[in-house]
Design a protein around this motif. Structure first.
Motif, PDB file in Angstrom:
ATOM      1  N   ARG A  11       0.830  -1.201   0.000  1.00  0.00           N
ATOM      2  CA  ARG A  11       0.000   0.000   0.000  1.00  0.00           C
ATOM      3  C   ARG A  11       0.870   1.259   0.000  1.00  0.00           C
ATOM      4  O   ARG A  11       0.634   2.182  -0.787  1.00  0.00           O
ATOM      5  CB  ARG A  11      -0.918   0.006   1.226  1.00  0.00           C
ATOM      6  CG  ARG A  11      -1.930   1.142   1.220  1.00  0.00           C
ATOM      7  CD  ARG A  11      -2.816   1.115   2.433  1.00  0.00           C
ATOM      8  NE  ARG A  11      -2.194   1.676   3.625  1.00  0.00           N
ATOM      9  CZ  ARG A  11      -1.595   0.988   4.586  1.00  0.00           C
ATOM     10  NH1 ARG A  11      -1.510  -0.326   4.520  1.00  0.00           N
ATOM     11  NH2 ARG A  11      -1.063   1.581   5.629  1.00  0.00           N
ATOM     12  N   TYR A  15       1.425   4.402  -2.674  1.00  0.00           N
ATOM     13  CA  TYR A  15       1.363   5.812  -2.278  1.00  0.00           C
ATOM     14  C   TYR A  15       2.596   6.573  -2.767  1.00  0.00           C
ATOM     15  O   TYR A  15       2.490   7.687  -3.305  1.00  0.00           O
ATOM     16  CB  TYR A  15       1.286   5.947  -0.753  1.00  0.00           C
ATOM     17  CG  TYR A  15      -0.034   5.578  -0.118  1.00  0.00           C
ATOM     18  CD1 TYR A  15      -1.072   5.015  -0.851  1.00  0.00           C
ATOM     19  CD2 TYR A  15      -0.253   5.785   1.241  1.00  0.00           C
ATOM     20  CE1 TYR A  15      -2.270   4.663  -0.254  1.00  0.00           C
ATOM     21  CE2 TYR A  15      -1.452   5.452   1.853  1.00  0.00           C
ATOM     22  CZ  TYR A  15      -2.455   4.883   1.109  1.00  0.00           C
ATOM     23  OH  TYR A  15      -3.639   4.543   1.709  1.00  0.00           O
ATOM     24  N   GLU A  59      -8.686   1.386   0.317  1.00  0.00           N
ATOM     25  CA  GLU A  59      -7.509   1.347   1.182  1.00  0.00           C
ATOM     26  C   GLU A  59      -7.209   2.729   1.756  1.00  0.00           C
ATOM     27  O   GLU A  59      -6.888   2.867   2.942  1.00  0.00           O
ATOM     28  CB  GLU A  59      -6.295   0.836   0.407  1.00  0.00           C
ATOM     29  CG  GLU A  59      -6.305  -0.658   0.141  1.00  0.00           C
ATOM     30  CD  GLU A  59      -5.096  -1.108  -0.661  1.00  0.00           C
ATOM     31  OE1 GLU A  59      -4.360  -0.229  -1.178  1.00  0.00           O
ATOM     32  OE2 GLU A  59      -4.885  -2.320  -0.768  1.00  0.00           O
ATOM     33  N   ASP A  63      -7.373   4.015   5.594  1.00  0.00           N
ATOM     34  CA  ASP A  63      -6.196   4.652   6.182  1.00  0.00           C
ATOM     35  C   ASP A  63      -6.566   5.969   6.856  1.00  0.00           C
ATOM     36  O   ASP A  63      -6.074   6.294   7.945  1.00  0.00           O
ATOM     37  CB  ASP A  63      -5.149   4.905   5.090  1.00  0.00           C
ATOM     38  CG  ASP A  63      -3.751   4.521   5.524  1.00  0.00           C
ATOM     39  OD1 ASP A  63      -3.598   4.009   6.646  1.00  0.00           O
ATOM     40  OD2 ASP A  63      -2.804   4.731   4.744  1.00  0.00           O
ATOM     41  N   ARG A  66      -8.288   5.190  10.047  1.00  0.00           N
ATOM     42  CA  ARG A  66      -7.321   4.709  11.048  1.00  0.00           C
ATOM     43  C   ARG A  66      -6.606   5.884  11.714  1.00  0.00           C
ATOM     44  O   ARG A  66      -6.419   5.909  12.930  1.00  0.00           O
ATOM     45  CB  ARG A  66      -6.303   3.777  10.381  1.00  0.00           C
ATOM     46  CG  ARG A  66      -5.270   3.192  11.334  1.00  0.00           C
ATOM     47  CD  ARG A  66      -4.327   2.247  10.610  1.00  0.00           C
ATOM     48  NE  ARG A  66      -3.467   2.949   9.678  1.00  0.00           N
ATOM     49  CZ  ARG A  66      -2.310   3.539  10.026  1.00  0.00           C
ATOM     50  NH1 ARG A  66      -1.915   3.522  11.292  1.00  0.00           N
ATOM     51  NH2 ARG A  66      -1.567   4.130   9.122  1.00  0.00           N
ATOM     52  N   HIS A  67      -6.212   6.867  10.907  1.00  0.00           N
ATOM     53  CA  HIS A  67      -5.540   8.034  11.463  1.00  0.00           C
ATOM     54  C   HIS A  67      -6.490   8.843  12.363  1.00  0.00           C
ATOM     55  O   HIS A  67      -6.070   9.365  13.407  1.00  0.00           O
ATOM     56  CB  HIS A  67      -5.009   8.918  10.331  1.00  0.00           C
ATOM     57  CG  HIS A  67      -3.700   8.468   9.777  1.00  0.00           C
ATOM     58  ND1 HIS A  67      -3.592   7.529   8.776  1.00  0.00           N
ATOM     59  CD2 HIS A  67      -2.418   8.818  10.094  1.00  0.00           C
ATOM     60  CE1 HIS A  67      -2.315   7.330   8.490  1.00  0.00           C
ATOM     61  NE2 HIS A  67      -1.589   8.091   9.270  1.00  0.00           N
ATOM     62  N   MET A 169      -1.625  11.640   4.040  1.00  0.00           N
ATOM     63  CA  MET A 169      -1.285  10.375   4.683  1.00  0.00           C
ATOM     64  C   MET A 169       0.230  10.225   4.846  1.00  0.00           C
ATOM     65  O   MET A 169       0.723   9.862   5.918  1.00  0.00           O
ATOM     66  CB  MET A 169      -1.824   9.193   3.848  1.00  0.00           C
ATOM     67  CG  MET A 169      -3.319   9.051   3.774  1.00  0.00           C
ATOM     68  SD  MET A 169      -4.077   8.695   5.366  1.00  0.00           S
ATOM     69  CE  MET A 169      -4.569  10.355   5.839  1.00  0.00           C
ATOM     70  N   GLN A 200       5.629   1.130   8.603  1.00  0.00           N
ATOM     71  CA  GLN A 200       5.200   1.158   7.218  1.00  0.00           C
ATOM     72  C   GLN A 200       6.212   1.780   6.260  1.00  0.00           C
ATOM     73  O   GLN A 200       6.156   1.545   5.055  1.00  0.00           O
ATOM     74  CB  GLN A 200       3.885   1.939   7.103  1.00  0.00           C
ATOM     75  CG  GLN A 200       2.776   1.367   7.975  1.00  0.00           C
ATOM     76  CD  GLN A 200       1.440   1.976   7.668  1.00  0.00           C
ATOM     77  OE1 GLN A 200       0.844   1.694   6.630  1.00  0.00           O
ATOM     78  NE2 GLN A 200       0.946   2.831   8.546  1.00  0.00           N
TER      79      GLN A 200
END
Length: 251
Positions: A11, A15, A59, A63, A66-67, A169, A200
């Motif tokens: 992922r 990005y 995705e 994300d 999640r943040h 992100m 990550q």
């Protein structure tokens, strides 16, 4: 110092590729030459290819969520500014809304343009965009620079929410890392990753004057970095020197 970034999952790899393409596109469109605008357009085609993954949009939305959950967990912490927290959460909400309202695959509307499709199909052929192959494209390249820039901007807006979301992100991810000074002994560093954290992104900063290039391999448990010396003919050989550099692990 030269900065190297290494994604630790697929992922983040996507990005970083997209951010690289968006940065290239922005730089090319600021110029006025037709050749720069040609490569800006082929960059759009590359973005279309990378963004065509059906799961990419979901995705990114996950994300963002999640943040948000992570940041909301900081509420009530006296060392965290509530104003700053509200600001970044508002930015996340804006990115989520803009991306979530895009229908279909990202950039799919561009695939309906006969003009762009003709250029895209010929771009894969060496020299395939010559004037005798694509006279309409040849004519477009003779338009005023401002007109071409306006077209490029219009086409790029199909990816605006994607670019803005990825930028935020990656910015948050990079800022989450803690930088440490490490030593590659005899040109190599092997380090276990802390357990219980899902890293990550790996970032390295190496002194440019050393003429060293890192070869990186890692998994969720271990990072191995070998420093390679570049010879005059371009060949890389393993360095045997003890070399300091900076390393950052981002979660």
């Amino acid at each position: 110092m030269i900065l190297y970034e290494y994604p630790l999952n697929e992922r983040i790899r996507t990005y970083l590729r997209l951010q690289h393409l968006f940065a290239r596109f922005n730089k090319l469109t600021q110029r006025s030459d037709a050749i720069d605008h040609h490569y800006a357009l082929t960059t759009i085609f590359e973005i279309m290819e990378v963004a065509s993954r059906s799961e990419l949009k979901s995705e990114i939305l996950k994300d963002i969520e999640r943040h948000k959950q992570m940041l909301n967990g900081y509420r009530g912490n006296p060392s965290i500014s509530e104003k700053a927290l509200d600001l970044i959460i508002e930015q996340l909400d804006q990115r989520f809304e803009a991306l979530n309202t895009m229908a279909g695959k990202l950039g799919s509307a561009l695939g309906e343009s006969e003009f762009l499709n003709s250029i895209k199909s010929r771009s894969a052929i060496p020299g395939g965009t010559c004037e005798f192959d694509l006279p309409a494209y040849h004519a477009w390249q003779h338009h005023e620079p401002a007109a071409r820039q306006a077209n490029l901007f219009e086409w790029s807006q199909h990816f605006g929410p994607l670019a803005n979301s990825i930028q935020l992100m990656l910015k948050m991810m990079r800022e989450s890392g803690s930088t440490q000074k490490v030593m590659a002994t005899a040109g190599q560093l092997q380090q276990n990753l802390p357990q219980g954290r899902n890293f990550q992104l790996l970032r390295l900063r190496i002194d440019d004057s050393l003429n060293l290039t890192p070869e990186i391999s890692c998994n969720r448990l271990l990072v191995v970095i070998r420093l390679m010396q570049q010879q005059a003919d371009g060949k890389l050989i393993a360095s045997k020197d003890d070399t300091p550099f900076e390393m950052t692990l981002c979660a």
